[in-house]
Scaffold this active site. Structure first.
Site, PDB file in Angstrom:
ATOM      1  N   HIS A   1       0.793  -1.236   0.000  1.00 41.43           N
ATOM      2  CA  HIS A   1       0.000   0.000   0.000  1.00 41.43           C
ATOM      3  C   HIS A   1       0.826   1.287   0.000  1.00 41.43           C
ATOM      4  O   HIS A   1       0.270   2.373  -0.105  1.00 41.43           O
ATOM      5  CB  HIS A   1      -0.942   0.038   1.208  1.00 41.43           C
ATOM      6  CG  HIS A   1      -0.241   0.340   2.494  1.00 41.43           C
ATOM      7  ND1 HIS A   1       0.569  -0.552   3.116  1.00 41.43           N
ATOM      8  CD2 HIS A   1      -0.222   1.466   3.247  1.00 41.43           C
ATOM      9  CE1 HIS A   1       1.055  -0.008   4.215  1.00 41.43           C
ATOM     10  NE2 HIS A   1       0.614   1.219   4.314  1.00 41.43           N
TER      11      HIS A   1
HETATM   12  N1  UDP Z   1      -3.391  -4.986   9.124  1.00 47.64           N
HETATM   13  C1  UDP Z   1      -4.645  -5.526   9.313  1.00 47.64           C
HETATM   14  N2  UDP Z   1      -5.342  -5.965   8.207  1.00 47.64           N
HETATM   15  C2  UDP Z   1      -4.819  -5.929   6.945  1.00 47.64           C
HETATM   16  C3  UDP Z   1      -3.520  -5.375   6.774  1.00 47.64           C
HETATM   17  C4  UDP Z   1      -2.832  -4.907   7.869  1.00 47.64           C
HETATM   18  O1  UDP Z   1      -5.143  -5.614  10.446  1.00 47.64           O
HETATM   19  O2  UDP Z   1      -5.491  -6.335   6.005  1.00 47.64           O
HETATM   20  C5  UDP Z   1      -2.633  -4.505  10.292  1.00 47.64           C
HETATM   21  C6  UDP Z   1      -1.292  -5.156  10.466  1.00 47.64           C
HETATM   22  O3  UDP Z   1      -1.414  -6.373  11.177  1.00 47.64           O
HETATM   23  C7  UDP Z   1      -0.514  -4.103  11.222  1.00 47.64           C
HETATM   24  C8  UDP Z   1      -1.088  -2.805  10.700  1.00 47.64           C
HETATM   25  O4  UDP Z   1      -2.344  -3.137  10.097  1.00 47.64           O
HETATM   26  O5  UDP Z   1      -0.744  -4.188  12.607  1.00 47.64           O
HETATM   27  C9  UDP Z   1      -0.174  -2.187   9.700  1.00 47.64           C
HETATM   28  O6  UDP Z   1      -0.823  -1.119   9.094  1.00 47.64           O
HETATM   29  P1  UDP Z   1      -0.482  -0.614   7.632  1.00 47.64           P
HETATM   30  O7  UDP Z   1       0.193  -1.694   6.894  1.00 47.64           O
HETATM   31  O8  UDP Z   1      -1.753  -0.052   7.084  1.00 47.64           O
HETATM   32  O9  UDP Z   1       0.454   0.643   7.878  1.00 47.64           O
HETATM   33  P2  UDP Z   1       2.021   0.812   8.219  1.00 47.64           P
HETATM   34  O10 UDP Z   1       2.367  -0.096   9.360  1.00 47.64           O
HETATM   35  O11 UDP Z   1       2.776   0.536   6.988  1.00 47.64           O
HETATM   36  O12 UDP Z   1       2.119   2.247   8.609  1.00 47.64           O
END
Ligand code: UDP
Length: 367
Positions: free
Chosen positions: A208
């Site tokens: 994403h």
């Molecule tokens: N997550 C979730 N469902 C999904 C994808 C990710 O619950 O379909 C959770 C994942 O386990 C983690 C968090 O969302 O705890 C990560 O968020 P994201 O990837 O949106 O953002 P980033 O961490 O890159 O800022």
């Protein structure tokens, strides 16, 4: 005297991080009151409400319903809304998380009103200023009074920028969350049966980051590599709404045919799948670390990572958006046993407790 804090959240990873701290706050109603503000940045029920329900996060008192538009318009509208709330609520602290536009808007609104800002996940750096997240986190750290770092590396990055006051290495709130939910998720989730998957018999993927989704060449390399991997083992892709939109826009949807594509997953299903996966392919910050917490090899489809410890320990490998490198890394992970260095750099699972002690000026706050 009891402290009043206004917490600003807006995006999926922030709900998850805030869950750890809010749970701790609710244990001490005499010491602290929390007012939750949802900016509205993520609004799909499966990117927002499901986390409030599953993780028992207090319902937001305010929802600004600001989403979409360019970075400037979005941040500006949030700034305006948050300022109004802060003028009404007059909190002792504004608590912000991570690196999104909601983080930056919360930091700026509070700093201009001379309300102290506490930043959870301070000091993280990718050293890539083209990432909107990097701009957000650097600016948020600069105006924060209390900076809660998850790692020694984060403390060191702040020191390099001359920020040493108010810096606390409390460990990673995401590790608190992992400890709390890993067993529960395995017990509660039926996702493996639902998708017909077997323990360690599939790969889990997410994608994403703007640097990947907004560039048709990078997105095609990644999605093509996932489709290729699906010839070897089932690949579950939890598809973020913006990625789905851009795949359609760039005419790349046909690559999805071989994949087990699911909508963004509720947290319990995600954590259950992460623990059961043979390998995780991702560009998410949080997912890289969860792979590390659960001892699952991770292939990170980015050119750099803020979570360098996961790479140094040999548990994570950076492959960029390069189909050849993704395939080679996958082959290696599936055929060789990964040897992980026996270090754990993300604290002791009590980050939220330490954050609360600092915010309330409790004697235990000397950490
Ligand atoms: N997550 C979730 N469902 C999904 C994808 C990710 O619950 O379909 C959770 C994942 O386990 C983690 C968090 O969302 O705890 C990560 O968020 P994201 O990837 O949106 O953002 P980033 O961490 O890159 O800022």
């Amino acid at each position: 005297m009891s402290k009043k804090i206004v917490t600003i959240v807006g995006a999926r990873p922030q709900f998850i991080k805030a869950a750890a701290v809010s749970r701790e706050i609710l244990k001490h109603p005499d010491r602290i009151e929390e007012i939750m503000v949802h900016t509205g940045q993520h609004y799909d029920p499966n990117m927002s409400q499901v986390f409030f329900d599953e993780l028992e996060i207090p319902a937001p008192k305010y929802n600004l319903e600001v989403s979409g538009g360019g970075h400037g318009a979005m941040t500006g509208r949030m700034l305006e809304g948050i300022e109004r709330i802060l003028l009404d609520e007059k909190p002792d602290w504004v608590l912000i998380y991570g690196d999104t536009n909601s983080t930056l808007a919360g930091a700026l609104a509070a700093a201009k009103l001379h309300i102290p800002v506490a930043h959870v996940e301070a000091g993280l750096r990718s050293f890539n200023m083209r990432m909107p997240e990097e701009v957000n986190r650097i600016l948020a750290d600069r105006v924060s009074t209390m900076l809660f770092c998850p790692t020694v590396a984060a403390v060191e990055s702040l020191a390099l920028e001359g920020i040493t006051r108010g810096v606390h290495n409390v460990g990673d709130v995401m590790y608190d969350v992992a400890l709390h939910y890993s067993d529960r998720a395995r017990q509660a989730s039926r996702i493996l049966e639902k998708l017909g998957l077997t323990e360690k018999g599939f790969a889990l993927a997410t994608c994403h980051r703007a640097e990947n989704t907004d560039d048709p060449l990078r997105l095609e390399e990644i999605i093509g590599a996932l489709a290729e991997a699906a010839r070897t083992l089932p690949v579950v892709l939890a598809l973020h709404p913006r990625t789905r939109k851009l795949l359609r826009q760039f005419g790349l949807e046909h690559h999805l045919e071989l994949l087990a594509v699911v909508n963004p997953l509720p947290f319990m299903d995600m954590v259950a799948l992460e623990q059961a996966a043979a390998v995780i392919l991702t560009d998410s910050g949080g997912v890289q670390k969860e792979a590390f917490f659960y001892g699952v090899p991770c292939i990170t489809m980015r050119d750099e990572t803020e979570w360098t410890e996961t790479v140094e320990s040999n548990w994570n490998v950076l492959v960029g958006a390069d189909a050849g490198r993704i395939a080679a890394a996958l082959d290696k992970v599936l055929t060789e046993k990964v040897k992980c260095a026996p270090v754990f750099p993300y604290g002791d699972g009590k980050a939220a407790e330490k954050i609360l002690a600092c915010l309330t000026g409790h004697p235990n706050s000397v950490i």
